[in-house]
Design a protein around this motif. Structure first.
Motif, PDB file in Angstrom:
ATOM      1  N   SER A  66       1.527  11.102   5.022  1.00 27.19           N
ATOM      2  CA  SER A  66       0.344  10.249   5.113  1.00 27.19           C
ATOM      3  C   SER A  66      -0.824  11.018   5.729  1.00 27.19           C
ATOM      4  CB  SER A  66       0.649   9.004   5.951  1.00 27.19           C
ATOM      5  OG  SER A  66       1.585   8.167   5.312  1.00 27.19           O
ATOM      6  N   ILE A  67      -0.546  11.732   6.823  1.00 33.10           N
ATOM      7  CA  ILE A  67      -1.603  12.517   7.470  1.00 33.10           C
ATOM      8  C   ILE A  67      -2.054  13.654   6.556  1.00 33.10           C
ATOM      9  CG2 ILE A  67      -2.116  14.066   9.389  1.00 33.10           C
ATOM     10  CD1 ILE A  67      -2.137  11.120  10.144  1.00 33.10           C
ATOM     11  N   ILE A  68      -1.097  14.269   5.840  1.00 32.56           N
ATOM     12  CA  ILE A  68      -1.453  15.327   4.883  1.00 32.56           C
ATOM     13  C   ILE A  68      -2.402  14.777   3.826  1.00 32.56           C
ATOM     14  CG2 ILE A  68      -0.528  16.792   3.031  1.00 32.56           C
ATOM     15  CD1 ILE A  68       1.983  17.165   4.750  1.00 32.56           C
ATOM     16  N   ARG A  69      -2.207  13.516   3.433  1.00 33.63           N
ATOM     17  CA  ARG A  69      -3.105  12.903   2.465  1.00 33.63           C
ATOM     18  C   ARG A  69      -4.453  12.531   3.105  1.00 33.63           C
ATOM     19  NH1 ARG A  69      -6.876  10.744   0.544  1.00 33.63           N
ATOM     20  NH2 ARG A  69      -6.937   9.288  -1.186  1.00 33.63           N
ATOM     21  N   ALA A  70      -4.423  12.105   4.377  1.00 31.44           N
ATOM     22  CA  ALA A  70      -5.645  11.647   5.026  1.00 31.44           C
ATOM     23  C   ALA A  70      -6.626  12.784   5.300  1.00 31.44           C
ATOM     24  CB  ALA A  70      -5.301  10.937   6.334  1.00 31.44           C
ATOM     25  N   ILE A  71      -6.118  13.964   5.611  1.00 28.32           N
ATOM     26  CA  ILE A  71      -7.004  15.084   5.964  1.00 28.32           C
ATOM     27  C   ILE A  71      -7.949  15.458   4.823  1.00 28.32           C
ATOM     28  CG2 ILE A  71      -7.024  17.548   6.537  1.00 28.32           C
ATOM     29  CD1 ILE A  71      -4.534  17.024   8.260  1.00 28.32           C
ATOM     30  N   PRO A  72      -7.463  15.647   3.569  1.00 29.68           N
ATOM     31  CA  PRO A  72      -8.411  15.935   2.486  1.00 29.68           C
ATOM     32  C   PRO A  72      -9.414  14.809   2.255  1.00 29.68           C
ATOM     33  CG  PRO A  72      -6.181  16.458   1.806  1.00 29.68           C
ATOM     34  CD  PRO A  72      -6.073  15.722   3.096  1.00 29.68           C
ATOM     35  N   ALA A  73      -8.981  13.555   2.450  1.00 31.89           N
ATOM     36  CA  ALA A  73      -9.907  12.437   2.277  1.00 31.89           C
ATOM     37  C   ALA A  73     -11.055  12.531   3.271  1.00 31.89           C
ATOM     38  CB  ALA A  73      -9.172  11.107   2.440  1.00 31.89           C
ATOM     39  N   ALA A 112      10.009   4.334   1.991  1.00 38.80           N
ATOM     40  CA  ALA A 112      11.214   4.384   1.164  1.00 38.80           C
ATOM     41  C   ALA A 112      11.630   5.816   0.873  1.00 38.80           C
ATOM     42  CB  ALA A 112      10.988   3.624  -0.145  1.00 38.80           C
ATOM     43  N   ILE A 113      10.676   6.738   0.853  1.00 39.69           N
ATOM     44  CA  ILE A 113      10.963   8.137   0.519  1.00 39.69           C
ATOM     45  C   ILE A 113      11.198   8.973   1.768  1.00 39.69           C
ATOM     46  CG2 ILE A 113      10.092  10.211  -0.632  1.00 39.69           C
ATOM     47  CD1 ILE A 113       8.380   8.428  -2.393  1.00 39.69           C
ATOM     48  N   TYR A 114      10.305   8.874   2.739  1.00 30.70           N
ATOM     49  CA  TYR A 114      10.315   9.775   3.889  1.00 30.70           C
ATOM     50  C   TYR A 114      10.919   9.163   5.150  1.00 30.70           C
ATOM     51  CZ  TYR A 114       7.336  12.887   1.179  1.00 30.70           C
ATOM     52  OH  TYR A 114       6.847  13.728   0.203  1.00 30.70           O
ATOM     53  N   GLY A 115      11.204   7.870   5.135  1.00 33.07           N
ATOM     54  CA  GLY A 115      11.725   7.221   6.328  1.00 33.07           C
ATOM     55  C   GLY A 115      10.613   6.570   7.124  1.00 33.07           C
ATOM     56  N   TYR A 116      10.983   5.693   8.042  1.00 29.73           N
ATOM     57  CA  TYR A 116      10.003   4.893   8.782  1.00 29.73           C
ATOM     58  C   TYR A 116       9.037   5.746   9.598  1.00 29.73           C
ATOM     59  CZ  TYR A 116      13.115   1.010   7.606  1.00 29.73           C
ATOM     60  OH  TYR A 116      13.870   0.092   6.930  1.00 29.73           O
ATOM     61  N   THR A 117       9.512   6.807  10.204  1.00 32.30           N
ATOM     62  CA  THR A 117       8.644   7.692  10.979  1.00 32.30           C
ATOM     63  C   THR A 117       8.221   8.893  10.137  1.00 32.30           C
ATOM     64  OG1 THR A 117       9.779   7.042  13.019  1.00 32.30           O
ATOM     65  CG2 THR A 117       8.407   9.017  13.116  1.00 32.30           C
ATOM     66  N   GLY A 118       9.101   9.361   9.293  1.00 27.48           N
ATOM     67  CA  GLY A 118       8.794  10.513   8.443  1.00 27.48           C
ATOM     68  C   GLY A 118       7.584  10.303   7.564  1.00 27.48           C
ATOM     69  N   THR A 119       7.303   9.038   7.224  1.00 30.32           N
ATOM     70  CA  THR A 119       6.162   8.738   6.366  1.00 30.32           C
ATOM     71  C   THR A 119       4.838   9.156   6.988  1.00 30.32           C
ATOM     72  OG1 THR A 119       5.095   6.973   5.098  1.00 30.32           O
ATOM     73  CG2 THR A 119       5.847   6.421   7.292  1.00 30.32           C
ATOM     74  N   TYR A 120       4.810   9.294   8.303  1.00 26.57           N
ATOM     75  CA  TYR A 120       3.552   9.667   8.960  1.00 26.57           C
ATOM     76  C   TYR A 120       3.073  11.051   8.530  1.00 26.57           C
ATOM     77  CZ  TYR A 120       4.701   5.813  12.170  1.00 26.57           C
ATOM     78  OH  TYR A 120       5.002   4.586  12.706  1.00 26.57           O
ATOM     79  N   ILE A 121       4.007  11.958   8.281  1.00 25.37           N
ATOM     80  CA  ILE A 121       3.624  13.343   7.973  1.00 25.37           C
ATOM     81  C   ILE A 121       2.912  13.454   6.629  1.00 25.37           C
ATOM     82  CG2 ILE A 121       4.494  15.693   7.605  1.00 25.37           C
ATOM     83  CD1 ILE A 121       6.705  15.023   9.652  1.00 25.37           C
ATOM     84  N   PRO A 130       0.818  -1.212   0.000  1.00 21.87           N
ATOM     85  CA  PRO A 130       0.000   0.000   0.000  1.00 21.87           C
ATOM     86  C   PRO A 130       0.852   1.263   0.000  1.00 21.87           C
ATOM     87  CG  PRO A 130       0.038  -0.922   2.199  1.00 21.87           C
ATOM     88  CD  PRO A 130       0.788  -1.887   1.311  1.00 21.87           C
ATOM     89  N   PHE A 131       0.200   2.364  -0.261  1.00 21.53           N
ATOM     90  CA  PHE A 131       0.841   3.673  -0.333  1.00 21.53           C
ATOM     91  C   PHE A 131       1.615   4.016   0.937  1.00 21.53           C
ATOM     92  CE2 PHE A 131      -0.476   7.847   1.492  1.00 21.53           C
ATOM     93  CZ  PHE A 131       0.410   8.684   0.831  1.00 21.53           C
ATOM     94  N   SER A 132       1.006   3.808   2.092  1.00 15.98           N
ATOM     95  CA  SER A 132       1.630   4.221   3.343  1.00 15.98           C
ATOM     96  C   SER A 132       2.916   3.440   3.628  1.00 15.98           C
ATOM     97  CB  SER A 132       0.654   4.072   4.515  1.00 15.98           C
ATOM     98  OG  SER A 132       0.116   2.768   4.560  1.00 15.98           O
ATOM     99  N   VAL A 133       3.011   2.218   3.123  1.00 13.00           N
ATOM    100  CA  VAL A 133       4.240   1.442   3.287  1.00 13.00           C
ATOM    101  C   VAL A 133       5.296   1.915   2.302  1.00 13.00           C
ATOM    102  CG1 VAL A 133       5.276  -0.854   3.031  1.00 13.00           C
ATOM    103  CG2 VAL A 133       3.119  -0.591   4.259  1.00 13.00           C
ATOM    104  N   TYR A 134       4.895   2.166   1.051  1.00 11.20           N
ATOM    105  CA  TYR A 134       5.868   2.639   0.062  1.00 11.20           C
ATOM    106  C   TYR A 134       6.504   3.964   0.490  1.00 11.20           C
ATOM    107  CZ  TYR A 134       7.974   4.756  -3.966  1.00 11.20           C
ATOM    108  OH  TYR A 134       8.875   5.378  -4.775  1.00 11.20           O
ATOM    109  N   LEU A 135       5.738   4.844   1.112  1.00 13.44           N
ATOM    110  CA  LEU A 135       6.280   6.143   1.518  1.00 13.44           C
ATOM    111  C   LEU A 135       7.455   6.015   2.471  1.00 13.44           C
ATOM    112  CD1 LEU A 135       3.447   8.768   2.068  1.00 13.44           C
ATOM    113  CD2 LEU A 135       4.902   8.407   0.097  1.00 13.44           C
TER     114      LEU A 135
END
Length: 467
Positions: free
Chosen positions: A111-118, A100-109, A93-98
């Motif tokens: 991800s949340i930016i994407r979740a808010i508009p949803a 690779a880009i943002y780091g294991y904890t960095g991916t949360y940021i 899924p998207f949140s796991v792939y991120l």
């Protein structure tokens, strides 16, 4: 894929290993291309497109509005196809792939930016569906259309949609396949009604020129950005869906491997979005109404047909929300708060946030909101394309995505380069909002590639990227 799953399950239990986020095997891919097509058609029967298109007139001519909708959605379909390969090829899924880009904890940021508009669109779409049910009750039983009753319907509708999503991706697929053909019948009746009651031919409607708006004036380029905003969220989390699509991840040809994703999105998104934009713009032209439910309620159709059309308004929001606005944030919350939060609890959180945000208070500003969504997520989408295609060449260290202390830890589990790229892309998009989504994506992707290629890979070696 099965080997990866077994290896991941053998890892020490951690916040990175959640059952709902593991790679899907071939046997777990339940979407046939037809089901995928029906899902996209159902998602794209979207009353918010009606509202956006209506608000764009008379700043733009009807023809310009339709061109903007078609072009904006074509841009997003291209990016959907590019990022969708992550799910098809790797099953993640998207949140796991991120990670690779943002780091294991960095991916949360991001991800949340994407979740808010949803969650915002989940609430907005629920409001439109609830208004339709409220109007049906008024027409059938004479119940008053009070704000209190409407809020009660909104809460009930939120719960129904969350429960549908909690039952899993297979239930979502079956629901979309069953309900979408029924909605199509009602859509075409709505189109027939509006054409026969407008006292204008389709050609006359399409060739209506722009006029002088009484409020906000929109440019053609800004309209394109607003249209990309609808599915900017989905361009990020499209792997959440394609990882369940029946496709051959071993196929060497990128085009053949992704063909079932490409043609279903082209046919499912662009024609339906353009059709609803035409209906919305025509409504504004002929009646001055930009609220789709109010417009439907004003129709002098027989009661049974009016109820059927209002039912379309209700189910259209349902089909869009379960796949586009609940499934993605539910996965995100399951990733961010694992292991305490699973997919089902993530869906519940999405529903609570959707209600608390009360997005229906911004119904007359949805074009501007859509553009902001597109810009805020454009940089993330650009870095995904840049990372996956230009840096990693579609290769991933799958095991390390789930392993604490693996190669994606970067600096204290954050990748500073990804955040620099995000900020640069977002600022670039804000400086020229007319083409904000594309500018944010291109700037973010370029900055990320350059900094990772000439610094990041040397600082934090990546097995799939030569340094």
């Amino acid at each position: 894929m099965q080997d990866y799953k077994e290896q991941i399950n053998s890892l020490p239990k951690s916040r990175l290993v959640e059952a709902d986020l593991l790679p899907t095997t071939k046997e777990e891919r339940v979407f046939t291309p037809f089901m995928f097509l029906m899902m996209w058609v159902g998602i794209s029967i979207l009353l918010a497109v009606f509202t956006n298109a209506a608000n764009m007139f008379p700043s733009l001519s009807i023809k310009q509005i339709l061109y903007a909708v078609a072009l904006g959605n074509f841009i997003t379909v291209v990016i959907l196809a590019l990022n969708g390969d992550i799910g098809i090829t790797h099953g993640i899924p998207f949140s796991v792939y991120l990670r690779a880009i943002y780091g294991y904890t960095g991916t949360y940021i991001p991800s949340i930016i994407r979740a808010i508009p949803a969650c915002f669109w989940f609430g907005f779409q629920t409001y439109l569906g609830a208004k339709a049910i409220n109007l049906i009750l008024a027409k059938l039983f004479g119940l008053p259309e009070t704000y209190g009753i409407l809020i009660g319907i909104i809460i009930a509708f939120l719960i129904i949609q969350v429960v549908t999503t909690m039952r899993g991706i297979e239930t979502i697929a079956k629901f979309e396949t069953f309900i979408t053909p029924l909605m199509l019948l009602v859509v075409f009746y709505l189109l027939y009604w509006i054409l026969t009651h407008s006292n204008m031919t389709p050609s006359e409607i399409i060739n209506t020129p722009a006029g002088t708006p009484t409020g906000q004036r929109y440019t053609f380029a800004f309209a394109i950005t607003a249209m990309t905003g609808f599915w900017a969220t989905m361009t990020l989390n499209i792997p959440d869906l394609t990882r369940h699509l029946k496709a051959d991840p071993e196929e060497k040809s990128w085009f053949k491997r992704n063909w079932s994703s490409i043609w279903t999105q082209l046919l499912g998104i662009i024609p339906m979005m353009t059709l609803f934009a035409f209906i919305g713009a025509t409504s504004m032209l002929t009646s001055g109404m930009w609220d789709p439910v109010e417009f439907i309620g004003s129709m002098d159709a027989p009661l049974i047909l009016l109820i059927a059309i209002l039912f379309l308004a209700f189910t259209a929001q349902w089909t869009t929300n379960v796949a586009a606005n609940i499934l993605p944030p539910a996965n995100i919350f399951a990733n961010v708060f694992a292991p305490k939060i699973n997919f089902a609890k993530g869906a519940i959180i999405s529903g609570v946030l959707a209600f608390m945000m009360q997005p229906w208070t911004l119904i007359d500003k949805v074009v501007f909101v859509n553009a902001l969504v597109g810009i805020s997520l454009g940089a993330v989408s650009g870095t995904m394309v840049s990372d996956y295609y230009f840096l990693r060449k579609r290769k991933l260290n799958i095991l390390d995505l789930y392993k604490e202390g693996g190669q994606y830890k970067y600096y204290k589990n954050y990748n500073p380069i990804a955040f620099i790229a995000y900020i640069a892309g977002t600022i670039g998009g804000m400086l020229n909002m007319d083409w904000g989504f594309l500018i944010a994506g291109c700037v973010g992707g370029f900055v990320y590639y350059v900094l990772m290629k000439f610094y990041g890979v040397k600082k934090w070696p990546q097995s799939e990227i030569p340094n």
